[in-house]
Design a protein around this motif. Structure first.
Motif, PDB file in Angstrom:
ATOM      1  N   ARG A  80       0.819  -1.222   0.000  1.00  0.00           N
ATOM      2  CA  ARG A  80       0.000   0.000   0.000  1.00  0.00           C
ATOM      3  C   ARG A  80       0.846   1.262   0.000  1.00  0.00           C
ATOM      4  NH1 ARG A  80      -3.638  -0.904   5.135  1.00  0.00           N
ATOM      5  NH2 ARG A  80      -1.655  -1.679   5.922  1.00  0.00           N
ATOM      6  N   ARG A 197      -7.207  -9.028 -15.698  1.00  0.00           N
ATOM      7  CA  ARG A 197      -6.005  -8.971 -14.888  1.00  0.00           C
ATOM      8  C   ARG A 197      -5.572 -10.405 -14.698  1.00  0.00           C
ATOM      9  NH1 ARG A 197      -6.698  -4.966 -10.124  1.00  0.00           N
ATOM     10  NH2 ARG A 197      -4.495  -4.894 -10.442  1.00  0.00           N
ATOM     11  N   SER A 276      -7.053  -0.599  -9.484  1.00  0.00           N
ATOM     12  CA  SER A 276      -6.944  -0.945  -8.096  1.00  0.00           C
ATOM     13  C   SER A 276      -6.158   0.173  -7.435  1.00  0.00           C
ATOM     14  CB  SER A 276      -6.196  -2.257  -7.914  1.00  0.00           C
ATOM     15  OG  SER A 276      -4.820  -2.025  -7.934  1.00  0.00           O
ATOM     16  N   PHE A 277      -6.191   0.203  -6.146  1.00  0.00           N
ATOM     17  CA  PHE A 277      -5.452   1.251  -5.469  1.00  0.00           C
ATOM     18  C   PHE A 277      -3.961   1.076  -5.656  1.00  0.00           C
ATOM     19  CE2 PHE A 277      -9.427   2.274  -3.670  1.00  0.00           C
ATOM     20  CZ  PHE A 277      -9.332   3.623  -3.449  1.00  0.00           C
ATOM     21  N   ASN A 278      -3.594  -0.067  -6.196  1.00  0.00           N
ATOM     22  CA  ASN A 278      -2.190  -0.228  -6.561  1.00  0.00           C
ATOM     23  C   ASN A 278      -1.789   0.814  -7.576  1.00  0.00           C
ATOM     24  OD1 ASN A 278      -1.878  -2.489  -5.023  1.00  0.00           O
ATOM     25  ND2 ASN A 278      -2.571  -3.837  -6.645  1.00  0.00           N
ATOM     26  N   SER A 279      -2.744   1.275  -8.294  1.00  0.00           N
ATOM     27  CA  SER A 279      -2.400   2.090  -9.446  1.00  0.00           C
ATOM     28  C   SER A 279      -2.409   3.576  -9.160  1.00  0.00           C
ATOM     29  CB  SER A 279      -3.379   1.809 -10.578  1.00  0.00           C
ATOM     30  OG  SER A 279      -4.647   2.286 -10.231  1.00  0.00           O
ATOM     31  N   LEU A 280      -2.595   3.921  -7.944  1.00  0.00           N
ATOM     32  CA  LEU A 280      -2.565   5.350  -7.635  1.00  0.00           C
ATOM     33  C   LEU A 280      -1.244   5.928  -8.064  1.00  0.00           C
ATOM     34  CD1 LEU A 280      -4.109   5.365  -4.085  1.00  0.00           C
ATOM     35  CD2 LEU A 280      -5.111   6.333  -6.135  1.00  0.00           C
ATOM     36  N   ARG A 282      -0.015   6.255 -10.840  1.00  0.00           N
ATOM     37  CA  ARG A 282       0.634   5.634 -11.973  1.00  0.00           C
ATOM     38  C   ARG A 282       0.849   6.669 -13.062  1.00  0.00           C
ATOM     39  NH1 ARG A 282      -2.418   0.716 -14.482  1.00  0.00           N
ATOM     40  NH2 ARG A 282      -1.907  -0.208 -12.521  1.00  0.00           N
TER      41      ARG A 282
ATOM     42  N   GLU B 154       3.519  -1.596   7.461  1.00  0.00           N
ATOM     43  CA  GLU B 154       3.550  -1.869   6.026  1.00  0.00           C
ATOM     44  C   GLU B 154       4.979  -2.141   5.557  1.00  0.00           C
ATOM     45  OE1 GLU B 154       0.749  -2.193   4.623  1.00  0.00           O
ATOM     46  OE2 GLU B 154       1.155  -2.280   2.458  1.00  0.00           O
ATOM     47  N   MET B 157       5.834  -5.581   6.401  1.00  0.00           N
ATOM     48  CA  MET B 157       5.217  -6.507   5.450  1.00  0.00           C
ATOM     49  C   MET B 157       6.028  -6.560   4.154  1.00  0.00           C
ATOM     50  SD  MET B 157       1.375  -6.548   3.907  1.00  0.00           S
ATOM     51  CE  MET B 157       1.837  -5.522   2.533  1.00  0.00           C
ATOM     52  N   TRP B 279       8.478   6.302  -1.444  1.00  0.00           N
ATOM     53  CA  TRP B 279       7.692   5.075  -1.248  1.00  0.00           C
ATOM     54  C   TRP B 279       6.819   4.827  -2.481  1.00  0.00           C
ATOM     55  CZ3 TRP B 279       7.055   2.162   3.534  1.00  0.00           C
ATOM     56  CH2 TRP B 279       6.031   1.233   3.502  1.00  0.00           C
ATOM     57  N   GLU B 280       6.227   5.894  -2.956  1.00  0.00           N
ATOM     58  CA  GLU B 280       5.331   5.762  -4.114  1.00  0.00           C
ATOM     59  C   GLU B 280       6.119   5.382  -5.369  1.00  0.00           C
ATOM     60  OE1 GLU B 280       1.927   5.038  -5.484  1.00  0.00           O
ATOM     61  OE2 GLU B 280       2.206   5.714  -3.418  1.00  0.00           O
ATOM     62  N   ARG B 283       6.761   1.774  -5.033  1.00  0.00           N
ATOM     63  CA  ARG B 283       5.522   1.001  -5.211  1.00  0.00           C
ATOM     64  C   ARG B 283       5.185   0.865  -6.695  1.00  0.00           C
ATOM     65  NH1 ARG B 283      -0.223   0.994  -4.199  1.00  0.00           N
ATOM     66  NH2 ARG B 283      -0.410   3.180  -4.737  1.00  0.00           N
ATOM     67  N   ALA B 284       5.329   1.970  -7.401  1.00  0.00           N
ATOM     68  CA  ALA B 284       5.037   1.933  -8.835  1.00  0.00           C
ATOM     69  C   ALA B 284       6.021   1.014  -9.556  1.00  0.00           C
ATOM     70  CB  ALA B 284       5.111   3.347  -9.415  1.00  0.00           C
ATOM     71  N   LYS B 287       5.309  -2.673  -8.815  1.00  0.00           N
ATOM     72  CA  LYS B 287       4.125  -3.095  -9.572  1.00  0.00           C
ATOM     73  C   LYS B 287       4.472  -3.307 -11.049  1.00  0.00           C
ATOM     74  CE  LYS B 287      -0.607  -1.702 -10.612  1.00  0.00           C
ATOM     75  NZ  LYS B 287      -1.122  -3.056 -10.378  1.00  0.00           N
TER      76      LYS B 287
END
Lengths: 384, 302
Positions: A80, A197, A276-280, A282, B154, B157, B279-280, B283-284, B287
């Motif tokens: 997150r 997905r 998904s909130f994963n993509s915030l 992006r 987090e 994790m 962090w962002e 995260r990107a 992903k």
């Protein structure tokens, strides 16, 4: 004879927002969808840009440590954002997501830029699972004029209302006043997108976006003069896992431009669906494009002409929040434990019968968690 | 302080004046960058690195200019100086995924020392996991404290996921390179890339690669990143060997560690802002990278 009539540009959003693992909702406390746009002139166009802001609060489930046994690496390693993990003072989680909005309207279709108004006309959600929020909203941009032949403008008053025509997914409250309304479907540009997905069956979502146009109560004999064309975006099928389609590619942009040219002075709408909130945050990706259909067929007559707006993002539909009532056109509430129609009616200063009628209930009994639509007490400020 | 006349004499330059004292010199042969080295071993490593980088990649790079005596360095009071051509025109990565992917693929697979072998190693970054222990954070139970605690969970994790992911990773030869500090190290000269190396100690692992990829994703987008990774993979096998260790590196909560270690030197708000941004970015990248690896795995299955 040519007659300029105020109209609306409307489109519907049906979208699923996925929360990260470990971020599941135990109880949704509030959720609102609010337009946050800027309007500016650019040569012979007017650009409406910004986003629809989805904001909510929820009580999170007890934290679970997601196992690293998912099929895809993407699922295994997701985590997150700082914003998502930050909890407010009351231990509630905060949902923030925005749906970028980009609408281009030929200036000739606008009398006064001050009249342009972006509104969320209706907003609903469901929680099919604790990690997903399914949104259903109708958004319209009013203050656009249409040149229409041989139509005399009719003031429909409060009885006239927007109506969805895509029966496939518009249901419930959108038709609640069906009996009082006369509906005409003139055209729509319908964009379907499927997003797969990989390796996650639950993530396979079919998305429906509707950018449609309508008006109220045209002269019956004139209906035949309108073309009932349906524009479908053939390239709307996307595989989410194919990174070739993840951005507004140059090719896509060119497509849009070409189509815009072909469509003449049609408004051009680009709308980015939820991820998904994963993509915030992006980088620009998977932005969908919508184009309007034929101009005469895509606009909606305003209920009353010459209405003025007082601010840009005038219309806010909120649920479970104490938004200013004057902005509320369609309100809802979620029935809490121990509540009855009577207590709800009393709280909102309504009658039980109006609630029964609005929600098409056959009995006065309601259950916890049930969504009730509340009759509007007054018109939104923009319509004053 | 370096003596200008000594530098000019050593390198056979007739005219010169400092544009930045002790660092940047304007001469009749163009701008020259001066580096001062205090560690001879590090200097020798950099000489080898730059020579082999230029040879292996075919890319122009800031090799050491020879003195009039044919040496790659010159003695000074502080140690040794090296002189390099200075190029200031920025290199644009736009639509250069193939070219750049090829360069970085060769960059991260480059071996400059004999002791470096192709032997596969189990790799896990040297991360201070103690900082993720709840006991390490016994601050006030105020708003800031709650924030730290929420992020710590987090971060923990992330660490646990990285550990578990690493257990599944196949051993791979660990990169040993001059760390890339920024994509801005690429400059443009004669329409070609000119790579400016850092003067850092060589890095073992994937830290700078993850940083570089994060920067690429942020500025060039996911599609461009994937195209670059596709090309890079031909020279530095990410799909088969380095992908999972790299992902492990990206997954580790380095930002949180830096946030904590920054301590009271900065305001909480400033630290929090930096943390959220970094962090962002991570995260990107996690992903995107996992998505790219998943696509690859899917293709292999087919």
């Amino acid at each position: 004879m040519t007659n300029e009539q105020p109209s609306s540009l409307a489109f519907s959003i049906k979208e699923a927002v996925w929360l990260n693992r470990g971020n599941e909702i135990d109880e949704l406390l509030s959720l609102s969808l609010e337009p946050d746009v800027t309007i500016k002139e650019d040569d012979d166009q007017v650009l409406v840009r910004g986003s629809l802001q989805l904001v909510g609060e929820y009580r999170p489930k007890e934290e679970t440590n997601a196992p690293v046994d998912a099929d895809s690496l993407e699922d295994q390693v997701s985590f997150r954002s700082v914003e998502e993990v930050s909890l407010n003072d009351e231990g509630m989680g905060v949902i923030r997501h925005h749906f970028p909005l980009d609408v281009t309207i030929p200036k000739e279709r606008i009398n006064r830029i001050e009249d342009l108004l972006v509104t969320v006309d209706a907003f609903d959600y469901e929680l099919p699972g604790s990690g997903c929020i399914e949104l259903d909203a109708n958004v319209s941009i009013s203050g656009i004029t249409s040149e229409r032949n041989a139509y005399s403008e009719q003031d429909e008053g409060e009885d006239a209302a927007e109506t969805e025509y895509e029966a496939g997914y518009t249901e419930g409250y959108q038709h609640e006043e069906e009996d009082d309304r006369e509906e005409q479907h003139y055209s729509e540009a319908h964009y379907l997108q499927e997003e797969n997905r990989e390796n996650s069956e639950e993530d396979v979502k079919e998305r429906h976006f509707h950018f449609e146009a309508y008006r109220q109560q045209p002269e019956p004999e004139e209906l035949d003069h309108n073309h009932h064309e349906e524009h479908r975006w053939d390239g709307g099928q996307h595989n989410f896992n194919d990174y070739e389609d993840t951005a507004i590619s140059a090719e896509e942009s060119r497509d849009i431009e070409e189509k815009s040219e072909a469509a003449g002075n049609e408004p051009n709408v680009k709308f980015s669906p939820a991820k998904s909130f994963n993509s915030l945050n992006r980088t620009p990706e998977e932005t969908e494009h919508y184009e309007s259909a034929d101009s005469d067929e895509e606009v909606q007559q305003e209920k009353t002409s010459g209405q003025k707006q007082e601010e840009n993002a005038l219309y806010l539909t909120k649920m479970l929040t104490r938004g200013e009532e004057r902005f509320t056109r369609l309100r809802m509430c979620i029935v809490q434990e121990g509540e009855s129609l009577e207590t709800i009616a009393e709280r909102y200063n309504l009658t039980v019968s109006s609630l029964l009628r609005m929600n098409r209930l056959n009995e006065e009994r309601v259950s916890e968690g049930q969504i009730l639509y509340l009759p509007a007490k007054q018109a939104p400020a923009s319509k004053e | 302080m370096l003596r200008l006349d000594a530098v000019l004499e050593s390198y056979g330059l007739k005219e010169g004046k400092w544009k930045i004292a002790g660092s940047l010199l304007e001469t009749e042969k163009g701008l020259k960058r001066i580096h001062v080295w205090t560690d001879k071993a590090l200097l020798n490593w950099h000489i080898s690195w730059r020579d082999q980088l230029a040879e292996n990649t075919g890319c122009l790079t800031d090799r050491m200019i020879q003195t009039v005596r044919g040496e790659r360095m010159s003695l000074c009071d502080e140690g040794w100086i090296t002189v390099h051509d200075e190029v200031s025109s920025p290199f644009s990565y736009k639509n250069k995924e193939k070219e750049t992917g090829r360069f970085f693929g060769k960059y991260y697979s480059l071996k400059v020392e004999d002791k470096q072998t192709d032997e596969d190693h189990a790799y896990f970054p040297d991360f201070n996991a103690e900082i993720l222990d709840r006991k390490a954070h016994t601050g006030k139970r105020d708003k800031n404290g709650e924030f730290v605690e929420a992020v710590r969970k987090e971060a923990l994790m992330r660490y646990q996921k990285a550990k578990r992911l690493n257990e599944k990773a196949d051993p791979a030869p660990v990169p040993f390179v001059c760390p890339v500090l920024s994509l801005n190290q690429a400059r443009l000269v004669y329409e070609k890339m000119y790579w400016v190396n850092s003067t850092e100690k060589p890095e073992s692992g994937y830290r700078s690669l993850s940083r570089m990829l994060g920067e690429w994703l942020k500025h060039q987008g996911e599609k461009s990143l994937f195209a670059m990774l596709d090309e890079m993979d031909s020279y530095f096998p990410l799909k088969n060997k380095h992908g999972v260790p790299l992902l492990t590196e990206c997954l580790l909560p380095w930002e949180f560690a830096d946030f904590i270690e920054a301590g009271e030197n900065q305001s909480f708000g400033a630290r929090r802002k930096v943390l959220a941004e970094r962090w962002e970015t991570s995260r990107a990248l996690v992903k995107a990278l996992s998505k790219w690896l998943d696509v690859t795995r899917e293709q292999v299955k087919v």
